[in-house]
Design an enzyme around this catalytic site. Structure first.
Site, mmCIF file in Angstrom:
data_model
loop_
_atom_site.group_PDB
_atom_site.id
_atom_site.type_symbol
_atom_site.label_atom_id
_atom_site.label_comp_id
_atom_site.label_asym_id
_atom_site.label_seq_id
_atom_site.Cartn_x
_atom_site.Cartn_y
_atom_site.Cartn_z
ATOM 1 N N LYS A 190 -0.416 -4.630 4.455
ATOM 2 C CA LYS A 190 -0.343 -3.556 3.348
ATOM 3 C C LYS A 190 -0.038 -4.450 2.066
ATOM 4 O O LYS A 190 -0.418 -3.930 0.926
ATOM 5 C CB LYS A 190 0.999 -2.479 3.884
ATOM 6 N N LYS B 103 -4.851 7.715 7.146
ATOM 7 C CA LYS B 103 -4.858 8.467 5.711
ATOM 8 C C LYS B 103 -5.324 7.604 4.448
ATOM 9 O O LYS B 103 -5.556 7.798 3.487
ATOM 10 C CB LYS B 103 -3.237 9.034 5.404
ATOM 11 N N LYS C 168 -8.812 2.089 12.863
ATOM 12 C CA LYS C 168 -8.290 3.031 13.491
ATOM 13 C C LYS C 168 -7.957 4.229 12.321
ATOM 14 O O LYS C 168 -8.117 4.163 11.182
ATOM 15 C CB LYS C 168 -6.517 2.975 13.586
#
Length: 332
Positions: free
Chosen positions: A117, A201, A198
């Site tokens: 991230k 969102k 995967k």
């Protein structure tokens, strides 16, 4: 304080979108529903974790309620489970600070999710780095024996176990060291347009994500346009056929049929046959969830009352743990 004779389980989902997706449903919510029958279950909306990346306050508030509604619509029963919002239990960040002070910088910075991230963001918050300590607090406050988590959270759960053992060794037995419960066959549901990633969102194309609140038309379109693979044979081969293997995993999860049984049924048939049938199955499975969610959102006062009741119970238990921790570390 009322205590249960059942073993305890704790888990949560972030409130970062208007709708949870199929990966949340299969990988988490379906497990939550099963575990509430055999465990003293605590399930929370992780709105504090959500602000590790920038959020619009009004959106976060709305999404918190929508996530709670989807918990209940998916089958989590407030009479059997404690459903609450993370930020309504102050002990979570209070214990997190103690655990942050027992976590090394190396441990935090080695977390795979932090590395992934942080590499994608211009602004990396300190909260993103310390996220695992807050997750450990979320769990250890309630001393659960078992924690249902997705495969992507396995590393964080291992750190939680390490922190519990470290604290117990230094200050005396305090925390239960929890076990992870990961449903192997459906640990990951992949993106329909990019089956190497995967379902999430954060991926750019909404066509790759099946949302629980999608209407029948959108669900059908997404499944029929899903990426498949070279060749025509319907087979479960995740390495060479990731697209069709993902569809078979979804089919198996929504019907409780084995993948082998499904593959045998489609012997000699085309990918299109599988997609058409899977679309019908998904619509049948998810339409009641969407309709029930919308019903719950029509009565916000009742929904908030459920969350307030859950927070009261969670606070009562969490405060006991926090007082013991504060006493052992020497806080006045």
């Amino acid at each position: 304080m009322m205590t249960s004779s059942l073993p305890r389980t704790v888990s949560g989902i972030q409130a970062t979108s208007d709708s949870l997706h199929l990966g949340n449903y299969i990988g988490a919510l379906q497990q939550f529903v099963v575990h509430q029958e055999s465990h003293d279950a605590f399930y929370f909306i992780a709105n504090m974790h959500a602000i590790t990346v920038e959020q619009d306050p009004s959106d976060l508030r709305e999404r918190t309620l929508r996530t709670a509604a989807q918990f209940i619509a998916a089958g989590i029963d407030p009479e059997k489970s404690t459903i609450f919002v993370q930020s309504q239990v102050p002990a979570h960040p209070q214990l997190s600070w103690v655990l942050e002070c027992t976590t090394s910088m190396g441990e935090a910075s080695r977390m795979t999710q932090f590395k992934d991230k942080s590499a994608k963001q211009d602004h990396v918050s300190l909260g993103l780095l310390t996220y695992p300590a807050l997750m450990a607090a979320d769990i250890l406050l309630y001393n659960p024996q078992m924690v249902p988590v997705g495969e992507d959270q396995r590393q964080h759960l291992e750190l939680t176990r390490n922190l519990a053992e470290r604290f117990n060794y230094r200050f005396g037995e305090t925390f239960v060291v929890p076990e992870a419960q990961i449903l192997k066959s459906t640990a990951k549901i992949y993106d329909l347009q990019n089956p190497s990633s995967k379902m999430s969102k954060s991926l750019p194309s909404p066509l790759g994500r099946i949302d629980l609140l999608d209407d029948a038309k959108s669900l059908t379109k997404k499944i029929k346009s899903a990426v498949t693979d070279d060749g025509k044979e319907i087979a479960y081969e995740p390495e060479s056929k990731p697209g069709v293997s993902n569809l078979l995993t979804i089919y198996s999860s929504l019907t409780s049929r084995s993948v082998d049984d499904i593959v045998a049924e489609y012997e000699g048939k085309m990918y299109g046959h599988l997609k058409v049938d899977l679309a019908e199955i998904a619509v049948e499975a998810l339409t009641p969830v969407r309709e029930r969610t919308n019903e719950l959102l029509q009565d916000r006062a009742q929904l908030q009352a459920i969350l307030d009741s859950g927070a009261a119970k969670a606070n009562e238990i969490a405060e006991v743990t926090l007082r013991e921790v504060y006493d052992k570390v020497g806080f006045v």
